[in-house]
Scaffold this active site. Structure first.
Site, mmCIF file in Angstrom:
data_model
loop_
_atom_site.group_PDB
_atom_site.id
_atom_site.type_symbol
_atom_site.label_atom_id
_atom_site.label_comp_id
_atom_site.label_asym_id
_atom_site.label_seq_id
_atom_site.Cartn_x
_atom_site.Cartn_y
_atom_site.Cartn_z
ATOM 1 N N ASP A 1 0.875 -1.421 0.390
ATOM 2 C CA ASP A 1 -0.126 -0.103 0.255
ATOM 3 C C ASP A 1 0.789 1.045 0.078
ATOM 4 O O ASP A 1 0.888 2.409 -0.494
ATOM 5 C CB ASP A 1 -0.467 0.296 1.338
ATOM 6 C CG ASP A 1 -1.771 -0.635 0.895
ATOM 7 O OD1 ASP A 1 -2.229 -0.886 -0.470
ATOM 8 O OD2 ASP A 1 -2.372 -1.476 2.256
ATOM 9 N N GLY A 2 1.905 1.381 0.601
ATOM 10 C CA GLY A 2 3.226 2.288 0.844
ATOM 11 C C GLY A 2 2.847 2.732 -1.215
ATOM 12 O O GLY A 2 3.391 3.736 -1.170
ATOM 13 N N ARG B 1 2.304 6.340 -2.936
ATOM 14 C CA ARG B 1 3.418 6.501 -3.335
ATOM 15 C C ARG B 1 3.388 6.911 -5.448
ATOM 16 O O ARG B 1 3.067 8.020 -5.571
ATOM 17 C CB ARG B 1 5.085 6.103 -3.236
ATOM 18 C CG ARG B 1 6.094 7.047 -4.205
ATOM 19 C CD ARG B 1 7.591 6.330 -3.935
ATOM 20 N NE ARG B 1 7.661 4.967 -3.780
ATOM 21 C CZ ARG B 1 8.119 4.702 -4.801
ATOM 22 N NH1 ARG B 1 8.566 5.147 -5.493
ATOM 23 N NH2 ARG B 1 8.626 3.167 -5.518
ATOM 24 N N TYR C 1 -4.481 3.482 9.320
ATOM 25 C CA TYR C 1 -4.751 4.383 9.823
ATOM 26 C C TYR C 1 -5.555 4.364 11.127
ATOM 27 O O TYR C 1 -6.509 4.252 12.426
ATOM 28 C CB TYR C 1 -4.223 5.688 10.566
ATOM 29 C CG TYR C 1 -3.496 6.589 11.382
ATOM 30 C CD1 TYR C 1 -3.863 5.690 12.836
ATOM 31 C CD2 TYR C 1 -2.632 7.614 11.097
ATOM 32 C CE1 TYR C 1 -3.383 6.759 13.803
ATOM 33 C CE2 TYR C 1 -2.585 7.919 12.386
ATOM 34 C CZ TYR C 1 -2.419 7.504 13.974
ATOM 35 O OH TYR C 1 -1.719 8.139 14.556
#
Length: 306
Positions: A77-78, A82, A195
């Site tokens: 997912d990071g 990006r 989160y």
């Protein structure tokens, strides 16, 4: 460059052997289809150390985001976040191939990569638009000092571990409550499994248009997660009486310091994030698979109907 040429961006987590190997297969498939592979200036140095990039163009040097047809992302997912930042401002949809662990944003797993690349090159996919957030920071004189966006969440957090953040929260121009806390998460449905999820917020189906607001460790009786209209404006003001400063984080990638008196206003962005989808899988199935939820004993829908 000729206008008729197709350009496909490849965004890669280049420090993993399996991802670099997958990148080579994608580059070969794109070239074989007569399309032009593109990499970002950020990725090119690391990829060039491990792959041949002959004939591969560089975004921002040879082409612009408006020239891209699609972005293929290899990573978790990071890396997809990006990529969303990289193509922001253009119309290219993003196809995520999960090379990580949970990978909620990815469309498919690595085992299905070759078929997925074949299908996107054949334009056999649909585009799903995801709600994004527009974020502004205003100073004590109501001057806009910073603007950004977020796909998952905008988070106002305390800058020092030992200091509590004193804030007042507002929805649609009306004050809701003030309290001391570690921070406040304002999340999209896409970010509800990020989160927001860790903070105890609600999981929101991607087809639901809404914004979640979740206080973090708030010292208040009324500090429950909220779900507000997608057209609402949520504002968080760092009160002058706070003993420390705060910081704004968007998707864990873009940040800005928040001195006492600063105000963060969050609302729906006019520009959604576009995701390429190959399979019309139910979000329920994705939750069960990603979190390995127990469903043993389910009898099935009666007559195939809910």
């Amino acid at each position: 460059m000729t206008p008729s040429e197709r350009r496909i961006l490849l965004v890669v987590h280049a420090r993993r052997d399996d991802t670099v190997e997958a990148a080579q297969r994608v580059l070969s498939a794109v070239r074989a289809a007569g399309a032009v592979p593109v990499v970002s200036a950020e990725d090119r140095p690391e990829l060039a150390e491990r792959l041949s990039l002959e004939g591969v163009e560089t975004l921002g040097v040879d082409v612009t985001v408006d020239d891209l047809e699609l972005a293929i992302v290899l990573g978790g997912d990071g890396t997809i976040l990006r990529a969303a930042e990289t193509v922001r401002g253009g119309t290219a949809p993003i196809l995520g191939i999960n090379m990580g662990h949970v990978g909620f944003l990815a469309e498919i797993e690595r085992d299905d990569m070759d078929d997925a690349v074949r299908r996107v090159i054949a334009r056999d996919y649909r585009v799903e638009e995801r709600l994004a957030l527009a974020v502004k920071v205003l100073d004590a004189d109501d001057r806009v000092i910073f603007e950004t966006w977020a796909l998952n969440e905008a988070t106002v957090e305390k800058a020092s571990r030992e200091r509590m953040l004193e804030v007042v929260m507002e929805v649609d121009g009306k004050p809701l409550s003030s309290f001391g806390c570690d921070g406040i998460v304002v999340a999209t449905p896409t970010g509800s499994t990020a989160y927001n999820f860790s903070a105890g917020g609600p999981v929101i189906w991607p087809t639901v248009e809404a914004i979640a607001v979740v206080p973090l460790s708030a010292h208040a009786l009324f500090a429950r997660p909220l779900v507000v209209s997608p057209d609402a404006t949520v504002a968080v003001e760092v009160l002058e009486r706070t003993s420390g400063s705060g910081i704004l984080w968007c998707d864990g990638r873009r940040s800005h310091e928040l001195p006492p008196g600063a105000r963060v206003a969050v609302r729906r962005s006019s520009r959604p994030v576009r995701l390429a989808r190959l399979h019309p899988a139910a979000f329920t199935d994705r939750l069960v698979r990603k979190f390995r939820l127990p469903v043993t004993g389910w009898r099935g829908a009666l007559g195939g109907q809910p």
